[in-house]
Write an enzyme that holds these catalytic residues in place. Structure first.
Site, PDB file in Angstrom:
ATOM      1  CG  HIS A 127      -9.902  -7.121   9.150  1.00 41.27           C
ATOM      2  ND1 HIS A 127      -8.898  -7.350  10.060  1.00 41.27           N
ATOM      3  CD2 HIS A 127      -9.479  -7.673   7.990  1.00 41.27           C
ATOM      4  CE1 HIS A 127      -7.920  -8.016   9.466  1.00 41.27           C
ATOM      5  NE2 HIS A 127      -8.241  -8.225   8.211  1.00 41.27           N
TER       6      HIS A 127
ATOM      7  CD  GLU B 281      -1.729  -2.289   1.858  1.00 43.90           C
ATOM      8  OE1 GLU B 281      -0.552  -2.481   2.241  1.00 43.90           O
ATOM      9  OE2 GLU B 281      -2.633  -3.125   2.013  1.00 43.90           O
TER      10      GLU B 281
ATOM     11  CG  ASP C 217      -9.808  -1.655   9.397  1.00 47.04           C
ATOM     12  OD1 ASP C 217     -10.182  -1.579  10.564  1.00 47.04           O
ATOM     13  OD2 ASP C 217     -10.603  -1.771   8.447  1.00 47.04           O
ATOM     14  CG  PHE C 218      -5.739  -3.199   5.245  1.00 47.79           C
ATOM     15  CD1 PHE C 218      -5.938  -3.648   6.544  1.00 47.79           C
ATOM     16  CD2 PHE C 218      -6.183  -4.000   4.212  1.00 47.79           C
ATOM     17  CE1 PHE C 218      -6.576  -4.859   6.803  1.00 47.79           C
ATOM     18  CE2 PHE C 218      -6.822  -5.212   4.452  1.00 47.79           C
ATOM     19  CZ  PHE C 218      -7.016  -5.636   5.750  1.00 47.79           C
TER      20      PHE C 218
END
Lengths: 337, 334
Positions: A123, A54, A79-80
């Protein structure tokens, strides 16, 4: 007007934009599968699967946007976004400002959010308030198919970066893969009007930063975004039975925030309840109260938010996420009824 | 120094497999919520590594950590109660299978891809600082090897000469993306680029895994710095239970439906889609099962095999029954 699913509306609009403008591309993890129809139609040059990197591909999407294309970069779950925060916080959000508004970043970051299916707090977060804290980012959180399409269209053609949130209880394919996994033995509280709804015959961009009045009322303003709007509608019905007329507003965007319309509503009702699936502290609910106070209003105030890390257990999760019971109770509490 | 005990390894692997089969069963029944990433197919890697750890060694696992917890000796009833979201679970029902922690065993998990790299590095930093002879293991998939934090951890562990064993469990699928297509170079060369010695091993053969791990761990304990193991395996259940790709693949009608729905676009990449769908088909057809492989090695003693299978089956039944008894007794979440 035709009916369409929430996710289908988004895909429909992206397909239209990709057809009309060859500068629109998609990049992200698994996009060849998640966006299979678009991949089949536009090919791997325009629907680009990335490694799980990412920080690199979102960082690259920022400068790709600066160099003249319009990427839709997908962060699978919001969340990521922690992994790539620097690209967003220190670059996407700041380049227009630092360049004296001479160089924009027309980037959409599309990301799934939200809980209600038992996947726990790594998540299921919302995080829009945390991101809206940063100047320079547009924050879009649609609650129904028509808005999802119209707001995606304006997001794609916005000159500045947009973070576009797609709630997993509204986007059927997300809930299917992460919640049910093909099972019929589990159930979720999915609002029908969010999952599927009427969409315009012809897509038009909806302006960013305009709230929508969902229901008129006189006694209290219930304001929310995304899934919270549906929880508010459910609560408003219960309040109606108790003789309380609740107005329901869907902000649709956190940045820009439609403070004018919000003001008009609270001037009428003199009471406001913010329903926010994002965290309570230092977030949307506090910001709304501060802005209204800055505008010289006096009002009764309450908030129903997620107050802690979202637990895995469905039973505990249900207590933590905003629901109609909590909204009704808090409304009665602030109205002292 | 650990001894190679194939029968013990077999028991551990089978225990892990049957435990996770029971988890799948409860998930199918809707008693376990959300996603479920099983480690079925990884047992030879987990058993081959974890069985050689000593008391005080640390483990950082990814979102697929159940097998590591089981083989490290965490009470299985606590794990199962956790998956049921029960207050008496390992993490009070708050973590679930992706967020398992046991302070007592120095084992921690994370649902963020790549996070086990820095986690193991930090464990190793503390162990090293306290002059313990212990090591830290990082388990991660090959999808994680393209995360910045993982590459940065390889470098940190190398420059600080930390006692870290990096174990890459490679099934060549980063969720639903074929890893080869999004990964430059090869992983052993990557490790070498950071000054870390790498071992290539068949991750479905527990004996092979055990041997390279034994060598790697003895180097780490001799202060030779971090080591990197690249072990190939297959996830027979895909990325997670109910993986949409596997659902298509296991149902030919559904697969045809998907292919047909794409035909209307007749885009230039239709061939690519069909190729992809076929590749997905190949993912499950190639069933390389570490349990089957070890059972073949042990087939000369069928009685002992049968006895172990019966014993482990019984133990797992007892774990499930005990768990359900507590579960039926109600939560204590107030």
């Amino acid at each position: 007007m035709p009916k369409m699913g929430f996710a289908q509306a988004i895909e429909n609009v992206i397909a239209k934009a990709m057809e009309e403008d060859e500068n629109v591309i998609i990049m992200g993890e698994d996009v060849h599968g998640l966006r299979l129809n678009l991949f089949a139609r536009f090919g791997k040059e325009r629907v680009i699967p990335t490694p799980i990197s990412e920080s690199a591909f979102v960082g690259a999407a920022v400068t790709a946007a600066m160099a003249g294309i319009r990427p839709i970069a997908e962060i699978m779950l919001v969340d990521f976004i922690g992994v790539t925060m620097d690209a967003i916080l220190n670059h996407a959000a700041k380049i227009s400002f630092f360049s004296g508004n001479k160089w924009n970043v027309p980037l959409v970051i599309r990301t799934a959010c939200g809980g209600g299916y038992g996947d726990a707090g790594q998540h299921e977060q919302s995080l829009w308030g945390w991101l809206a804290h940063i100047p320079g980012l547009n924050i879009v959180v649609p609650s129904n198919p028509a808005d999802a399409g119209g707001l995606m269209l304006s997001s794609i053609y916005a000159d500045d970066p947009v973070i576009y949130f797609e709630h997993k209880l509204l986007a059927d394919y997300w809930l299917d893969s992460m919640g049910s996994g093909g099972r019929t033995t589990v159930s979720f509280d999915v609002p029908e009007n969010g999952l599927e709804g009427e969409v315009p015959d012809k897509w038009e961009p909806l302006p960013l930063g305009k709230l929508k009045q969902i229901k008129e009322g006189n006694d209290i303003t219930l304001v929310s975004v995304g899934i919270g709007v549906h929880r508010s509608i459910e609560a408003a019905k219960i309040l109606e039975e108790k003789g309380i007329s609740a107005e329901v507003l869907d902000l649709r965007c956190l940045n820009p925030l439609d403070i004018e319309e919000l003001k008009n509503s609270v001037e009428k009702t003199s009471a406001i309840l913010v329903i926010d699936e994002d965290y309570k502290s230092y977030g949307l609910s506090g910001e709304i109260s501060a802005m209204l106070l800055e505008n010289g209003l006096t009002f009764k105030f309450g908030r129903v938010c997620t107050e802690n890390t979202i637990p895995y257990s469905r039973e505990l999760e249900n207590q933590v996420l905003p629901n109609k019971e909590r909204i009704v109770n808090k409304a009665l509490e602030i109205l002292k009824m | 120094m650990a001894e190679f005990e194939i029968w013990q390894l077999y028991r551990k692997m089978l225990y892990s497999r049957l435990f996770e089969n029971a988890v799948k069963d409860l998930w199918d029944k809707g008693m376990i919520s959300g996603e479920m990433h099983l480690g079925t197919g990884e047992e030879a890697i987990i058993a081959g590594v974890v069985s050689q750890l000593e008391q005080g060694d640390a483990i950082a696992v990814d979102h697929r950590g159940t097998s590591s917890f089981i083989i490290r000796g965490i009470e299985p009833t606590l794990l199962l109660l956790e998956f049921l979201g029960h207050s008496k679970g390992l993490c009070a029902g708050k973590g679930g299978h992706m967020h398992l922690f046991s302070k007592e065993h120095l084992i921690a998990s994370s649902g963020i891809v790549g996070a086990s790299g820095p986690a193991a590095t930090g464990f190793a930093l503390a162990l090293n600082y306290k002059k313990e002879r212990n090591i830290a293991v990082a388990f991660f998939g090959e999808g994680a090897i393209n995360q910045g934090m993982m590459l940065e951890s390889l470098n940190l562990a190398s420059i600080w000469k930390l006692p870290v064993l990096f174990v890459c469990k490679d099934n060549n699928w980063a969720v639903s993306t074929i890893t080869n297509e999004v990964t430059g170079g090869n992983l052993i060369d990557r490790a070498k680029g950071f000054g870390i010695e790498g071992y290539e091993v068949d991750g479905t053969d527990v004996e092979a895994v055990w041997k390279v791990t034994n060598e790697a761990i003895s180097k780490i304990r001799n202060n030779d710095g971090p080591q990197f193991i690249h072990a190939r395996c297959v996830h027979t259940e895909g990325h997670f239970l109910g993986d949409p790709l596997l659902r298509y693949n296991r149902n030919p009608n559904l697969l045809a439906e998907v292919a047909n729905s794409l035909k209307k676009y007749a885009g230039k990449s239709l061939d690519e889609i069909l190729l992809l769908l076929r590749k997905i088909g190949g993912q499950t057809k190639k069933k390389v099962d570490p349990i089957v492989i070890i059972e073949k090695k042990l087939k000369n003693d069928p009685d002992r095999l049968k006895q172990i299978e019966e014993e482990v089956t019984k133990e797992i039944d007892q774990v499930v029954n005990k768990t359900l008894e507590i579960f039926d007794g109600g939560m204590n979440n107030a």
